[in-house]
Design a protein around this motif. Structure first.
Motif, PDB file in Angstrom:
ATOM      1  N   VAL A 191       0.828  -1.199   0.000  1.00 38.27           N
ATOM      2  CA  VAL A 191       0.000   0.000   0.000  1.00 38.27           C
ATOM      3  C   VAL A 191       0.870   1.259   0.000  1.00 38.27           C
ATOM      4  O   VAL A 191       0.562   2.247  -0.666  1.00 38.27           O
ATOM      5  CB  VAL A 191      -0.937   0.008   1.228  1.00 38.27           C
ATOM      6  CG1 VAL A 191      -1.718   1.319   1.305  1.00 38.27           C
ATOM      7  CG2 VAL A 191      -1.874  -1.190   1.199  1.00 38.27           C
ATOM      8  N   PHE A 192       1.982   1.187   0.730  1.00 36.79           N
ATOM      9  CA  PHE A 192       2.811   2.376   0.907  1.00 36.79           C
ATOM     10  C   PHE A 192       4.208   1.967   1.352  1.00 36.79           C
ATOM     11  O   PHE A 192       4.383   0.988   2.064  1.00 36.79           O
ATOM     12  CB  PHE A 192       2.185   3.304   1.950  1.00 36.79           C
ATOM     13  CG  PHE A 192       3.031   4.488   2.327  1.00 36.79           C
ATOM     14  CD1 PHE A 192       3.044   5.627   1.540  1.00 36.79           C
ATOM     15  CD2 PHE A 192       3.830   4.448   3.462  1.00 36.79           C
ATOM     16  CE1 PHE A 192       3.838   6.718   1.883  1.00 36.79           C
ATOM     17  CE2 PHE A 192       4.613   5.541   3.808  1.00 36.79           C
ATOM     18  CZ  PHE A 192       4.615   6.682   3.017  1.00 36.79           C
ATOM     19  N   GLN A 193       5.220   2.756   0.930  1.00 41.36           N
ATOM     20  CA  GLN A 193       6.589   2.552   1.400  1.00 41.36           C
ATOM     21  C   GLN A 193       7.342   3.879   1.328  1.00 41.36           C
ATOM     22  O   GLN A 193       7.178   4.648   0.383  1.00 41.36           O
ATOM     23  CB  GLN A 193       7.322   1.505   0.563  1.00 41.36           C
ATOM     24  CG  GLN A 193       8.742   1.203   1.070  1.00 41.36           C
ATOM     25  CD  GLN A 193       9.476   0.223   0.178  1.00 41.36           C
ATOM     26  OE1 GLN A 193       9.351   0.283  -1.045  1.00 41.36           O
ATOM     27  NE2 GLN A 193      10.217  -0.683   0.776  1.00 41.36           N
ATOM     28  N   THR A 194       8.143   4.144   2.362  1.00 40.09           N
ATOM     29  CA  THR A 194       8.987   5.332   2.354  1.00 40.09           C
ATOM     30  C   THR A 194      10.276   5.025   3.106  1.00 40.09           C
ATOM     31  O   THR A 194      10.292   4.190   4.013  1.00 40.09           O
ATOM     32  CB  THR A 194       8.283   6.538   3.012  1.00 40.09           C
ATOM     33  OG1 THR A 194       9.132   7.689   2.933  1.00 40.09           O
ATOM     34  CG2 THR A 194       7.967   6.278   4.464  1.00 40.09           C
ATOM     35  N   ARG A 195      11.345   5.708   2.725  1.00 39.88           N
ATOM     36  CA  ARG A 195      12.631   5.616   3.415  1.00 39.88           C
ATOM     37  C   ARG A 195      13.050   7.035   3.788  1.00 39.88           C
ATOM     38  O   ARG A 195      13.219   7.881   2.910  1.00 39.88           O
ATOM     39  CB  ARG A 195      13.685   4.951   2.528  1.00 39.88           C
ATOM     40  CG  ARG A 195      13.390   3.478   2.255  1.00 39.88           C
ATOM     41  CD  ARG A 195      14.361   2.884   1.239  1.00 39.88           C
ATOM     42  NE  ARG A 195      15.742   2.967   1.678  1.00 39.88           N
ATOM     43  CZ  ARG A 195      16.337   2.102   2.495  1.00 39.88           C
ATOM     44  NH1 ARG A 195      15.638   1.070   2.991  1.00 39.88           N
ATOM     45  NH2 ARG A 195      17.602   2.246   2.842  1.00 39.88           N
ATOM     46  N   GLN A 196      13.169   7.279   5.089  1.00 38.97           N
ATOM     47  CA  GLN A 196      13.437   8.622   5.572  1.00 38.97           C
ATOM     48  C   GLN A 196      14.762   8.645   6.335  1.00 38.97           C
ATOM     49  O   GLN A 196      14.973   7.847   7.254  1.00 38.97           O
ATOM     50  CB  GLN A 196      12.299   9.095   6.468  1.00 38.97           C
ATOM     51  CG  GLN A 196      10.942   9.099   5.766  1.00 38.97           C
ATOM     52  CD  GLN A 196       9.838   9.610   6.645  1.00 38.97           C
ATOM     53  OE1 GLN A 196      10.064  10.377   7.583  1.00 38.97           O
ATOM     54  NE2 GLN A 196       8.602   9.195   6.369  1.00 38.97           N
ATOM     55  N   GLN A 197      15.632   9.569   5.956  1.00 36.90           N
ATOM     56  CA  GLN A 197      16.969   9.623   6.534  1.00 36.90           C
ATOM     57  C   GLN A 197      17.006  10.479   7.798  1.00 36.90           C
ATOM     58  O   GLN A 197      16.297  11.481   7.906  1.00 36.90           O
ATOM     59  CB  GLN A 197      17.964  10.181   5.518  1.00 36.90           C
ATOM     60  CG  GLN A 197      19.430  10.045   5.941  1.00 36.90           C
ATOM     61  CD  GLN A 197      20.376  10.495   4.853  1.00 36.90           C
ATOM     62  OE1 GLN A 197      20.521  11.698   4.611  1.00 36.90           O
ATOM     63  NE2 GLN A 197      21.009   9.546   4.187  1.00 36.90           N
ATOM     64  N   VAL A 198      17.830  10.061   8.738  1.00 40.27           N
ATOM     65  CA  VAL A 198      18.077  10.842   9.952  1.00 40.27           C
ATOM     66  C   VAL A 198      19.161  11.863   9.626  1.00 40.27           C
ATOM     67  O   VAL A 198      20.264  11.510   9.218  1.00 40.27           O
ATOM     68  CB  VAL A 198      18.523   9.925  11.109  1.00 40.27           C
ATOM     69  CG1 VAL A 198      18.839  10.738  12.361  1.00 40.27           C
ATOM     70  CG2 VAL A 198      17.448   8.877  11.412  1.00 40.27           C
ATOM     71  N   LYS A 199      18.847  13.143   9.794  1.00 37.66           N
ATOM     72  CA  LYS A 199      19.754  14.211   9.374  1.00 37.66           C
ATOM     73  C   LYS A 199      20.878  14.473  10.371  1.00 37.66           C
ATOM     74  O   LYS A 199      21.935  14.978  10.000  1.00 37.66           O
ATOM     75  CB  LYS A 199      18.966  15.505   9.153  1.00 37.66           C
ATOM     76  CG  LYS A 199      17.855  15.378   8.117  1.00 37.66           C
ATOM     77  CD  LYS A 199      18.411  15.058   6.735  1.00 37.66           C
ATOM     78  CE  LYS A 199      17.284  15.029   5.702  1.00 37.66           C
ATOM     79  NZ  LYS A 199      17.790  14.673   4.350  1.00 37.66           N
ATOM     80  N   LYS A 200      20.665  14.143  11.643  1.00 35.45           N
ATOM     81  CA  LYS A 200      21.681  14.371  12.667  1.00 35.45           C
ATOM     82  C   LYS A 200      21.477  13.358  13.788  1.00 35.45           C
ATOM     83  O   LYS A 200      20.431  12.710  13.876  1.00 35.45           O
ATOM     84  CB  LYS A 200      21.584  15.787  13.229  1.00 35.45           C
ATOM     85  CG  LYS A 200      20.257  16.103  13.902  1.00 35.45           C
ATOM     86  CD  LYS A 200      20.208  17.520  14.435  1.00 35.45           C
ATOM     87  CE  LYS A 200      18.866  17.798  15.115  1.00 35.45           C
ATOM     88  NZ  LYS A 200      18.807  19.164  15.675  1.00 35.45           N
ATOM     89  N   ASP A 201      22.495  13.189  14.626  1.00 35.83           N
ATOM     90  CA  ASP A 201      22.377  12.287  15.772  1.00 35.83           C
ATOM     91  C   ASP A 201      21.213  12.735  16.651  1.00 35.83           C
ATOM     92  O   ASP A 201      21.071  13.921  16.970  1.00 35.83           O
ATOM     93  CB  ASP A 201      23.657  12.293  16.601  1.00 35.83           C
ATOM     94  CG  ASP A 201      24.846  11.673  15.873  1.00 35.83           C
ATOM     95  OD1 ASP A 201      24.662  11.193  14.733  1.00 35.83           O
ATOM     96  OD2 ASP A 201      25.949  11.660  16.454  1.00 35.83           O
ATOM     97  N   GLN A 202      20.367  11.778  17.026  1.00 34.28           N
ATOM     98  CA  GLN A 202      19.214  12.088  17.853  1.00 34.28           C
ATOM     99  C   GLN A 202      19.025  10.991  18.891  1.00 34.28           C
ATOM    100  O   GLN A 202      18.963   9.805  18.544  1.00 34.28           O
ATOM    101  CB  GLN A 202      17.947  12.215  17.012  1.00 34.28           C
ATOM    102  CG  GLN A 202      17.912  13.447  16.109  1.00 34.28           C
ATOM    103  CD  GLN A 202      16.602  13.550  15.361  1.00 34.28           C
ATOM    104  OE1 GLN A 202      16.399  12.900  14.340  1.00 34.28           O
ATOM    105  NE2 GLN A 202      15.703  14.382  15.853  1.00 34.28           N
ATOM    106  N   ALA A 203      18.913  11.388  20.162  1.00 36.61           N
ATOM    107  CA  ALA A 203      18.715  10.416  21.224  1.00 36.61           C
ATOM    108  C   ALA A 203      17.398   9.674  21.038  1.00 36.61           C
ATOM    109  O   ALA A 203      17.319   8.455  21.205  1.00 36.61           O
ATOM    110  CB  ALA A 203      18.758  11.104  22.587  1.00 36.61           C
TER     111      ALA A 203
END
Length: 297
Positions: free
Chosen positions: A243-255
């Motif tokens: 139905v749906f797919q996405t790939r989202q990148q982490v832009k910076k270190d996040q706890a």
């Protein structure tokens, strides 16, 4: 284990002891699950709802109670809270004195939950209270510090040289098998709109079922230990396939962080079971993955 929970399922380790002597931070594996001057291990809960249900704090070893504090409210810290906290960063908690100069300290416990008194002899595994949100903290967790003759000790590498990581013998102070996790998916769920971060942290973002007239189908994932360039993949499949797919990148270190994605529904989806898979990837490898399902009626 100083908490009555299942690591990787109902709790996780958000931060380890900082092994960096400078202004930076690194845990005992030379990775980033720590912060500057952190002197303990943080066993965290996935949500405020989990805290409200109650998770016991346990004595890590036999000892004598030396000092107890209770009565501080459970509230996420902001700078406006400094006057209220007034140096009581540990919140509700206690110190256990052990043999040969060893002691453990337990912090951020739930208001009114501390069950022991000063001078009491405690056996290993005794319930001391429950995990809370008191003191200087922004998420529900137990901070446990281990000290020997007043000096902080990393229970994962107790014989390591000061200001180092990946040194010392391959041993640990833990009796339980506590595997190191470099980050992971804390929770995942479905919604009919993009949820707010507050509802995710509260544990109220997910829904149990989708109705046939839903305006959207959304999958979300809540994670910890994010590093720059990590990728969170969100995939929804149903009775007729993807139905749906996405790939989202982490832009910076996040706890801690969350990502969400989905599809607006111009026409109803077929009834049946819909599966969501949330995957955290690092340098092309899967760090963590959770699968959730929801019925559409």
């Amino acid at each position: 284990m100083p908490v009555d929970c299942d690591l990787g399922d109902t709790c996780y380790i958000q931060n380890y002891m900082d092994r960096d002597a400078g202004p930076g931070s690194r845990d005992f594996t030379c990775s980033g699950l720590s912060y500057d001057t952190h002197k303990g291990t943080d066993f965290a809960l996935p949500s405020l709802a989990a805290m409200d249900r109650g998770v016991d704090v346990l004595a890590a070893a036999k000892g004598v109670v030396r000092g107890v504090r209770d009565g501080m409210i459970d509230k996420a810290y902001t700078r406006a809270e400094d006057a209220r906290i007034d140096g009581r960063d540990c919140g509700n908690g206690l110190v256990l004195q052990h043999d040969d100069g060893w002691e453990t300290q337990y912090c951020h416990m739930k208001q009114g939950s501390v069950r022991v008194r000063s001078g009491q002899v405690i056996e290993a595994g005794t319930v001391l209270g429950q995990i809370g949100l008191s003191g200087r903290t922004q998420f529900p967790h137990l901070h446990i510090s281990v000290r020997h003759n007043g000096q902080p000790v990393d229970p994962f590498t107790p014989d390591a040289r000061a200001d180092t990581c990946r040194s010392g013998e391959a041993r640990t102070m833990w009796i339980d098998d506590i595997a190191y996790e470099p980050g992971g998916i804390v929770s995942a769920g479905f919604a009919d709109q993009v949820p707010s971060y507050d509802t995710i942290k509260a544990g109220t973002a997910g829904i149990d079922a989708l109705s046939s007239d839903a305006q959207a189908i959304v999958l979300w994932g809540f994670a910890y230990g994010g590093q720059q360039a990590d990728v969170m993949e969100l995939e929804i499949t149903g009775p007729q396939g993807r139905v749906f797919q996405t790939r989202q990148q982490v832009k910076k270190d996040q706890a801690q962080f969350f990502r969400a994605g989905g599809k607006r529904l111009k026409s109803p989806l077929p009834a049946g079971t819909y599966t969501g898979i949330v995957t955290l990837e690092r340098k092309g490898r899967i760090v963590s993955q959770k699968t959730v399902e929801i019925p559409l009626r």
